[in-house]
Scaffold this active site. Structure first.
Site, PDB file in Angstrom:
ATOM      1  N   ALA A   1     -26.169 -55.603 -23.979  1.00 46.38           N
ATOM      2  CA  ALA A   1     -26.601 -55.282 -25.353  1.00 46.38           C
ATOM      3  C   ALA A   1     -25.429 -55.656 -26.273  1.00 46.38           C
ATOM      4  O   ALA A   1     -24.886 -56.754 -26.146  1.00 46.38           O
ATOM      5  CB  ALA A   1     -27.007 -53.831 -25.447  1.00 46.38           C
TER       6      ALA A   1
ATOM      7  N   LYS B   1     -33.369 -66.863 -25.638  1.00 47.09           N
ATOM      8  CA  LYS B   1     -32.640 -66.229 -24.529  1.00 47.09           C
ATOM      9  C   LYS B   1     -33.630 -65.824 -23.426  1.00 47.09           C
ATOM     10  O   LYS B   1     -33.327 -65.965 -22.238  1.00 47.09           O
ATOM     11  CB  LYS B   1     -31.867 -64.996 -25.018  1.00 47.09           C
ATOM     12  CG  LYS B   1     -30.700 -65.273 -25.942  1.00 47.09           C
ATOM     13  CD  LYS B   1     -29.569 -66.065 -25.309  1.00 47.09           C
ATOM     14  CE  LYS B   1     -28.802 -65.325 -24.255  1.00 47.09           C
ATOM     15  NZ  LYS B   1     -27.639 -66.120 -23.750  1.00 47.09           N
TER      16      LYS B   1
ATOM     17  N   ILE C   1     -21.645 -56.031 -27.551  1.00 44.15           N
ATOM     18  CA  ILE C   1     -20.385 -56.139 -26.807  1.00 44.15           C
ATOM     19  C   ILE C   1     -19.224 -56.003 -27.785  1.00 44.15           C
ATOM     20  O   ILE C   1     -19.223 -56.625 -28.850  1.00 44.15           O
ATOM     21  CB  ILE C   1     -20.288 -57.509 -26.085  1.00 44.15           C
ATOM     22  CG1 ILE C   1     -21.538 -57.740 -25.222  1.00 44.15           C
ATOM     23  CG2 ILE C   1     -19.021 -57.565 -25.226  1.00 44.15           C
ATOM     24  CD1 ILE C   1     -21.599 -59.114 -24.580  1.00 44.15           C
TER      25      ILE C   1
ATOM     26  N   TYR D   1     -33.668 -66.472 -31.687  1.00 43.98           N
ATOM     27  CA  TYR D   1     -32.528 -66.301 -30.779  1.00 43.98           C
ATOM     28  C   TYR D   1     -32.974 -65.561 -29.515  1.00 43.98           C
ATOM     29  O   TYR D   1     -32.767 -66.014 -28.394  1.00 43.98           O
ATOM     30  CB  TYR D   1     -31.408 -65.527 -31.496  1.00 43.98           C
ATOM     31  CG  TYR D   1     -30.280 -65.096 -30.592  1.00 43.98           C
ATOM     32  CD1 TYR D   1     -29.255 -65.967 -30.249  1.00 43.98           C
ATOM     33  CD2 TYR D   1     -30.232 -63.799 -30.063  1.00 43.98           C
ATOM     34  CE1 TYR D   1     -28.212 -65.572 -29.414  1.00 43.98           C
ATOM     35  CE2 TYR D   1     -29.204 -63.399 -29.235  1.00 43.98           C
ATOM     36  CZ  TYR D   1     -28.199 -64.285 -28.910  1.00 43.98           C
ATOM     37  OH  TYR D   1     -27.173 -63.893 -28.073  1.00 43.98           O
TER      38      TYR D   1
ATOM     39  N   SER E   1     -23.991 -70.083 -25.601  1.00 41.65           N
ATOM     40  CA  SER E   1     -25.143 -69.921 -26.498  1.00 41.65           C
ATOM     41  C   SER E   1     -24.642 -70.096 -27.924  1.00 41.65           C
ATOM     42  O   SER E   1     -23.501 -69.736 -28.218  1.00 41.65           O
ATOM     43  CB  SER E   1     -25.737 -68.516 -26.363  1.00 41.65           C
ATOM     44  OG  SER E   1     -26.671 -68.250 -27.411  1.00 41.65           O
TER      45      SER E   1
ATOM     46  N   SER F   1     -29.511 -61.474 -22.467  1.00 40.38           N
ATOM     47  CA  SER F   1     -29.292 -60.495 -23.541  1.00 40.38           C
ATOM     48  C   SER F   1     -30.338 -59.394 -23.428  1.00 40.38           C
ATOM     49  O   SER F   1     -31.493 -59.662 -23.050  1.00 40.38           O
ATOM     50  CB  SER F   1     -29.429 -61.189 -24.902  1.00 40.38           C
ATOM     51  OG  SER F   1     -29.512 -60.222 -25.928  1.00 40.38           O
TER      52      SER F   1
HETATM   53  P1  NAD Z   1     -19.280 -66.897 -28.218  1.00 46.14           P
HETATM   54  O1  NAD Z   1     -19.881 -67.657 -29.344  1.00 46.14           O
HETATM   55  O2  NAD Z   1     -17.968 -66.239 -28.439  1.00 46.14           O
HETATM   56  O3  NAD Z   1     -19.149 -67.839 -26.943  1.00 46.14           O
HETATM   57  C1  NAD Z   1     -20.109 -68.809 -26.612  1.00 46.14           C
HETATM   58  C2  NAD Z   1     -19.382 -70.080 -26.203  1.00 46.14           C
HETATM   59  O4  NAD Z   1     -20.393 -71.054 -25.860  1.00 46.14           O
HETATM   60  C3  NAD Z   1     -18.526 -70.683 -27.320  1.00 46.14           C
HETATM   61  O5  NAD Z   1     -17.197 -70.935 -26.868  1.00 46.14           O
HETATM   62  C4  NAD Z   1     -19.251 -71.979 -27.673  1.00 46.14           C
HETATM   63  O6  NAD Z   1     -18.372 -73.027 -28.067  1.00 46.14           O
HETATM   64  C5  NAD Z   1     -19.955 -72.311 -26.368  1.00 46.14           C
HETATM   65  N1  NAD Z   1     -21.129 -73.162 -26.571  1.00 46.14           N
HETATM   66  C6  NAD Z   1     -22.089 -73.022 -27.514  1.00 46.14           C
HETATM   67  N2  NAD Z   1     -22.985 -74.017 -27.416  1.00 46.14           N
HETATM   68  C7  NAD Z   1     -22.596 -74.797 -26.381  1.00 46.14           C
HETATM   69  C8  NAD Z   1     -23.100 -75.984 -25.804  1.00 46.14           C
HETATM   70  N3  NAD Z   1     -24.213 -76.582 -26.286  1.00 46.14           N
HETATM   71  N4  NAD Z   1     -22.448 -76.523 -24.735  1.00 46.14           N
HETATM   72  C9  NAD Z   1     -21.301 -75.943 -24.266  1.00 46.14           C
HETATM   73  N5  NAD Z   1     -20.769 -74.815 -24.784  1.00 46.14           N
HETATM   74  C10 NAD Z   1     -21.401 -74.258 -25.837  1.00 46.14           C
HETATM   75  O7  NAD Z   1     -20.402 -65.844 -27.769  1.00 46.14           O
HETATM   76  P2  NAD Z   1     -20.239 -64.552 -26.828  1.00 46.14           P
HETATM   77  O8  NAD Z   1     -20.294 -63.365 -27.704  1.00 46.14           O
HETATM   78  O9  NAD Z   1     -19.111 -64.741 -25.901  1.00 46.14           O
HETATM   79  O10 NAD Z   1     -21.602 -64.617 -26.025  1.00 46.14           O
HETATM   80  C11 NAD Z   1     -21.642 -65.079 -24.696  1.00 46.14           C
HETATM   81  C12 NAD Z   1     -23.037 -64.878 -24.139  1.00 46.14           C
HETATM   82  O11 NAD Z   1     -23.358 -63.494 -24.176  1.00 46.14           O
HETATM   83  C13 NAD Z   1     -24.122 -65.602 -24.919  1.00 46.14           C
HETATM   84  O12 NAD Z   1     -25.010 -66.199 -24.009  1.00 46.14           O
HETATM   85  C14 NAD Z   1     -24.820 -64.497 -25.697  1.00 46.14           C
HETATM   86  O13 NAD Z   1     -26.190 -64.787 -25.891  1.00 46.14           O
HETATM   87  C15 NAD Z   1     -24.637 -63.328 -24.754  1.00 46.14           C
HETATM   88  N6  NAD Z   1     -24.627 -62.026 -25.425  1.00 46.14           N
HETATM   89  C16 NAD Z   1     -23.628 -61.740 -26.328  1.00 46.14           C
HETATM   90  C17 NAD Z   1     -23.630 -60.482 -26.947  1.00 46.14           C
HETATM   91  C18 NAD Z   1     -22.544 -60.091 -27.935  1.00 46.14           C
HETATM   92  O14 NAD Z   1     -22.632 -58.993 -28.513  1.00 46.14           O
HETATM   93  N7  NAD Z   1     -21.517 -60.892 -28.141  1.00 46.14           N
HETATM   94  C19 NAD Z   1     -24.637 -59.557 -26.643  1.00 46.14           C
HETATM   95  C20 NAD Z   1     -25.608 -59.894 -25.701  1.00 46.14           C
HETATM   96  C21 NAD Z   1     -25.599 -61.130 -25.108  1.00 46.14           C
END
Ligand code: NAD
Length: 243
Positions: free
Chosen positions: A169, A145, A171, A141, A75, A114
């Site tokens: 939620a 999602k 992380i 966003y 994402s 999310s």
């Molecule tokens: P992050 O940005 O560290 O990792 C996301 C990865 O997706 C990145 O490596 C990015 O390069 C890759 N990416 C983005 N667009 C892309 C595309 N078009 N094609 C291929 N790869 C692509 O984010 P994260 O914190 O690891 O989040 C992971 C998931 O967890 C996401 O879906 C996010 O919505 C969800 N989420 C995260 C949190 C948080 O607090 N970090 C909370 C709730 C949900």
């Protein structure tokens, strides 16, 4: 005793914070895993460079790696200037992942959703997966999602594909690129003398290792009731779950 064979995993977004921990846990328990991402940040498992908005990119990676289980964590991060990127990646891209999975006969698809998909700006207390998406989403966003998650859940059963969505939620943990960075920037800007609310606000945070483990467990429990033994949880478990 289960007669299931071992899955071959493709972690989409596996170069990211959550994706990386999922990869590490799979490697640690001896599973076969590859990463699909637009950037490569690690070099220890097979890597497929591609964008999920390109169905052919995803299909090629699935076929070359022999994937049977996709864990889709990709994402754009919260806070993008142009909100259209969220719909492009989280909705159209997720649909492309589903299409490629069905075309290649992938068995399982686990999606990182999310907790924000049910947030509309008001307090969320003791809500579970039966709650509908809000009529007015909080922002682009969270709206994207929710729409991506809905596509994943609707795809359950298509061409034999089994799907599940998890709703973390906040992380925290090693490799975080958002939460602690954001807090530190607030500190650097000298904004720490503001207080929002009456000091009784609550928010859920989960350690990233537990989030990764939840994905592995979801993949494990995602089994077709027609091929599983009596101890397995069936595809009825594919409702979104608050982690
Ligand atoms: P992050 O940005 O560290 O990792 C996301 C990865 O997706 C990145 O490596 C990015 O390069 C890759 N990416 C983005 N667009 C892309 C595309 N078009 N094609 C291929 N790869 C692509 O984010 P994260 O914190 O690891 O989040 C992971 C998931 O967890 C996401 O879906 C996010 O919505 C969800 N989420 C995260 C949190 C948080 O607090 N970090 C909370 C709730 C949900």
């Amino acid at each position: 005793m289960s007669t299931q064979h071992k899955d071959v995993y493709l972690v989409i977004g596996g170069s990211g914070f959550v994706g990386r921990h999922i990869v590490e846990q799979l490697v640690a328990r001896g599973d076969v895993v590859s990463v699909f991402d637009i950037v490569q940040r690690h070099h220890d498992v097979p890597f497929y460079s591609g964008d999920i908005t390109d169905e052919q990119d995803v299909l090629n990676a699935i076929r070359k790696s022999g994937t049977t289980c996709i864990i889709h964590t990709a994402s754009p991060q919260h806070g993008a200037k142009d909100p259209s990127i969220y719909y492009k990646v989280n909705v159209d891209g997720t649909q492309a992942v589903i299409n490629a999975a069905v075309a290649a006969g992938v068995r399982k698809l686990v999606y990182t959703s999310s907790a924000g998909v049910v947030f509309d700006g008001k307090d969320v207390i003791n809500l579970d997966e039966r709650a509908p998406y809000p009529e007015k989403p909080f922002d682009a966003y969270n709206d994207s999602k929710a729409k991506g998650e809905a596509l994943i859940l609707e795809a359950n059963g298509k061409g034999g594909l089994l799907t599940v969505a998890l709703r973390p939620a906040g992380i925290f943990g090693p490799g975080d690129r958002q939460m602690m960075v954001g807090l530190y920037q607030v500190y650097q800007r000298g904004q720490t003398h503001f207080q929002v609310g009456g000091n009784n606000n609550l928010f859920d945070y989960t350690y990233v290792g537990n989030i990764a483990q939840a994905h592995l467990l979801a993949a494990e429990k995602l089994v077709d009731s027609t091929t599983s033994d009596s101890t397995s949880i069936t595809s009825a478990s594919t409702d979104a779950t608050l982690v």
